[in-house]
Design a protein around this motif. Structure first.
Motif, short mmCIF file in Angstrom:
data_model
loop_
_atom_site.label_atom_id
_atom_site.label_comp_id
_atom_site.label_asym_id
_atom_site.label_seq_id
_atom_site.Cartn_x
_atom_site.Cartn_y
_atom_site.Cartn_z
N ILE A 117 -2.92 -10.28 -4.28
CA ILE A 117 -3.04 -9.23 -3.15
C ILE A 117 -3.86 -10.11 -2.13
O ILE A 117 -3.35 -9.89 -0.49
CB ILE A 117 -3.50 -8.38 -3.68
N TRP A 118 -4.99 -10.78 -2.32
CA TRP A 118 -5.57 -11.45 -1.38
C TRP A 118 -4.86 -12.44 -0.59
O TRP A 118 -4.89 -12.64 0.65
CB TRP A 118 -7.13 -12.09 -1.88
N LEU B 242 -1.26 -3.92 6.41
CA LEU B 242 -0.94 -5.21 7.54
C LEU B 242 -0.18 -4.59 8.82
O LEU B 242 -0.32 -4.77 9.83
CB LEU B 242 -0.25 -6.21 6.66
N THR C 205 7.02 -2.63 3.35
CA THR C 205 6.43 -1.57 2.55
C THR C 205 7.45 -0.46 1.98
O THR C 205 7.18 -0.16 0.77
CB THR C 205 5.36 -0.64 3.61
N ARG D 123 0.34 -1.25 -0.70
CA ARG D 123 -0.82 -0.86 0.04
C ARG D 123 -1.26 -2.12 1.15
O ARG D 123 -1.49 -1.70 2.32
CB ARG D 123 -2.18 -0.49 -0.72
N ALA D 124 -1.07 -3.34 0.45
CA ALA D 124 -1.57 -4.66 1.31
C ALA D 124 -0.50 -4.58 2.69
O ALA D 124 -0.86 -4.71 3.83
CB ALA D 124 -1.44 -5.73 0.61
N TYR E 269 1.52 -4.64 -4.25
CA TYR E 269 1.73 -5.32 -2.82
C TYR E 269 1.65 -4.34 -1.81
O TYR E 269 1.59 -4.52 -0.60
CB TYR E 269 2.43 -6.31 -2.97
N TYR F 61 6.37 -5.60 8.47
CA TYR F 61 5.53 -5.14 7.45
C TYR F 61 5.99 -3.88 7.04
O TYR F 61 5.73 -3.24 5.91
CB TYR F 61 4.03 -5.25 7.75
N TYR G 215 -2.74 -10.82 2.00
CA TYR G 215 -3.64 -10.48 3.36
C TYR G 215 -3.76 -11.79 4.05
O TYR G 215 -3.47 -11.78 5.54
CB TYR G 215 -4.75 -9.88 2.85
#
Ligand code: HEM
Length: 217
Positions: free
Chosen positions: A16-17, A86, A62, A81-82, A79, A58, A20
């Motif tokens: 997930i990081w 974004l 989503t 939420r990220a 993923y 994005y 981002y």
């Protein structure tokens, strides 16, 4: 259907990081190119355009998470939420580029644009609607709001539709790129409308043993 290779659980957080970091890369790269005078044409417009396009991408990504899970069984829910955040940060950067670099903070010109130019009014409405979603994109809000959380977050369909429409209205001639984004958003909205019926139909076809609950996710 053969299963899609899934990531070991210990890599869920780092992935997930990574998303981002990768997700912000287009903005950072374009900013660097702009700051070093290497963006073609009108650099501010180029930057504004790039941020807007990535915001839309994005938003669409989503919305695609649920149909991907429903149709091919790949669960990328972690993923979502990220991707949504974004989208929010890109819309915010797009808005800031417009207000600070494009309009050089001339408040009256900005307000006139928002009030008189329909494509900007629609873009602004999308940004305003995104704020409650971004603010409640955390576990605490999900727990606190319960069912209401899902209702609020359905706004993302309206926001994506507004974003795609804003894009089509921002250009003089609607070309294949704008058509593609409008089409993708239309398909995702349509999926939302038929999803429950489709899942029920599939569950009934599979019989009682293989049935899975229909979630709101
Ligand atoms: C969900 C929200 C939004 C999305 C997805 C979005 C997306 C886009 C995209 C893709 C373009 C590119 C059009 C092009 O030049 O080819 C664009 C243009 C533009 N957007 Fe947005 N936008 C959003 C919100 C906003 C907001 C809040 C504002 C300002 C109040 C804004 C102001 C503009 C302006 C002024 C342009 C035209 C730039 C130019 O002259 O080339 N947008 N937007």
């Amino acid at each position: 259907m053969p299963g899609f290779p899934s990531l070991p659980k210990r890599l869920h957080g780092p992935s997930i990081w990574a998303l981002y970091i990768l997700g912000f890369a287009p903005a950072i790269w374009a900013f660097y190119l702009g700051a070093t005078g290497r963006l073609p044409g009108n650099a501010v417009k180029e930057f504004e355009h790039l941020l807007g396009i990535w915001a839309l991408r994005y938003l669409i990504a989503t919305l695609a998470i649920t149909p991907i899970r429903d149709l091919i069984g790949v669960n990328w829910l972690r993923y979502r939420r990220a991707l949504g955040l974004l989208a929010f940060y890109y819309v915010l950067m797009h808005f800031l580029t417009y207000t600070v670099l494009d309009q050089t903070l001339r408040l009256s010109a900005i307000l006139v644009d928002i009030a008189r130019r329909p494509f900007i009014t629609i873009g602004m409405a999308a940004l305003v609607l995104l704020i409650p979603l971004a603010v409640t994109s955390n576990n605490w809000s999900i727990r606190r709001l319960g069912q209401k959380w899902s209702h609020i977050h359905r706004l993302v369909y309206v926001i994506a539709a507004a974003g795609a429409l804003h894009f089509a209205m921002a250009v003089k001639v609607v070309g294949p790129e704008q058509m593609l984004y409008l089409f993708l958003v239309a398909v995702l909205v349509a999926w939302r409308a038929v999803r429950r019926r489709f899942l029920r139909w599939r569950r009934e076809r599979a019989g009682p043993v293989r049935s899975q609950p229909i979630t709101n996710q």
